[in-house]
Design a protein around this motif. Structure first.
Motif: not given
Lengths: 114, 281
Positions: A87-114
């Motif tokens: 479980p995570l608190s609201a916010g943005e958590y970037p992730f990447f591919g370590e072997f090909f970091p130039k292109t392999a980028q992404g993020k997990v967006i955690v939305k507050p519960a309504e």
């Protein structure tokens, strides 16, 4: 009477536990293709454990890595890997591919519960 | 590609290089020949190749979390081996001290124990470093074969890896010489303290991996010290490699890290007490 109320409470508690187990952990699929994460952004609710199922469709291996999520895992080419996050608190958590970091980028967006 | 391969290899090599430098400094202190390093290098590289080649298969174990479980197991084994190593090393240190002073009656009894402890310590050092190389090396091999599949990247990746490895090994050498020269007098205390911190870091990493595998229930982090020292920064990376620094640890991780620190200190105190209780005054 008291006993009956207690029994009801006990069974309803058991039922809720059962439901929780049956509901299971939500699964989110992510593909790795041409050294890109598809989708590169995923949204999950706050305080929820999620199972990421990462399918590496490339021939090359990749390492899913995130300092913010504290996660690190090699995903072998043409295979899939499981990573639990949250479980995570609201916010943005970037992730990447370590072997090909130039292109392999992404993020997990955690939305507050309504 | 070049800069990225420098960073990746440096990170992996640094952890192993720091462990090696501390163990080599302890070997010098304990009059143990440092040739064991060759054995662990050879067996470690073989282990890394076997683990790397089978990573796909291992990952499938335990419903897709085999990689985490295997790595956590390796880290746990290293922790317990380090625990035994630290205890034996400390005992040897006390015996060598007795022998040097050779005034106490204990000195006569010390020699057979010393001759027994030295090869035992060599064995532990070889197993510990072999396991560390197996884990770190497998990742490096997978990285190398993945990136060099594209022929354009072959040379730049190779150069980057060599530069990264050289920087890591150089830092290891620097650390070793600091331990055996500048800090010579405090060599034993510093080296053992570092080993205790390294071993606790292993325990904390193992916990992290089991949380990732959902074998240990995940929790919200206890604190966030990334504004003070980010794990992305150079110092943060160094601290991660050296003492298992974590900017957002969970309660389980923090508790296990602390227990991991206290246990060897407690054992050292018992050995200390027993040793001096047996010394006739």
């Amino acid at each position: 009477m008291n006993k009956f109320v207690l029994k009801c409470l006990f069974y309803s508690f058991l039922c809720s536990v059962q439901l929780n187990v049956w509901a299971g952990t939500p699964v989110i699929n992510i593909n790795i293709q041409n050294h890109l994460f598809i989708p590169s952004e995923i949204t999950i609710p706050e305080n929820t454990k999620v199972k990421l199922l990462i399918h590496n469709l490339d021939d090359t291996d990749e390492e899913f890595e995130s300092y913010e999520l504290n996660r690190e895992k090699v995903i072998i080419g043409n295979r899939r890997g499981v990573i639990f996050i949250g479980p995570l608190s609201a916010g943005e958590y970037p992730f990447f591919g370590e072997f090909f970091p130039k292109t392999a980028q992404g993020k997990v967006i955690v939305k507050p519960a309504e | 590609m070049l800069l990225n391969s420098v960073i990746i290899i440096l990170r992996e090599v640094l952890e192993a290089a720091l462990l090696f430098s501390v163990l080599l400094a302890l070997s010098k202190h304990s009059a143990i020949k440092q040739q064991w390093i060759l054995w662990s290098a050879v067996i470690g590289v073989l282990g890394a190749a076997v683990y790397g080649l089978n990573m796909g298969l291992v990952s499938e174990w335990f419903e897709g979390v085999g990689q985490e479980v295997t790595n956590a197991l390796i880290q746990l084994i290293i922790y317990f081996l380090l625990l035994v190593f630290i205890s034996l090393q400390f005992k040897l240190h006390l015996l060598l001290k007795d022998e040097k002073q050779s005034v106490t009656k204990n000195a006569q009894n010390a020699m057979p124990s010393i001759q027994l402890l030295q090869p035992l310590l060599v064995f532990f050092m070889i197993v510990i470093t072999t396991l560390a190389i197996t884990r770190e090396g497998a990742e490096m091999l997978l990285y190398f074969f993945s990136v060099t599949r594209n022929e354009h990247h072959y040379i730049s990746t190779l150069i980057g890896m060599i530069i990264g490895a050289s920087i890591g090994v150089s830092i290891g050498f620097l650390f070793y010489y600091l331990l055996v020269t500048v800090f010579c007098k405090w060599n034993m205390i510093i080296a053992l303290s570092l080993l205790i911190l390294v071993s606790s870091g292993m325990l904390s990493q193992a916990t992290q991996l089991l949380i990732q595998a959902d074998w240990i229930e995940a929790q919200l982090p206890l604190w966030d010290s990334s504004f003070l020292l980010s794990e992305k920064s150079v110092v943060g990376q160094l601290m991660y490699a050296l003492i298992g620094y974590e900017s957002t640890p969970t309660a389980i991780q923090a508790v296990l890290y602390l227990s991991g620190l206290i246990l060897p200190v407690f054992i050292i105190m018992i050995i200390w007490k027993n040793h001096f209780m047996n010394v006739p005054k």
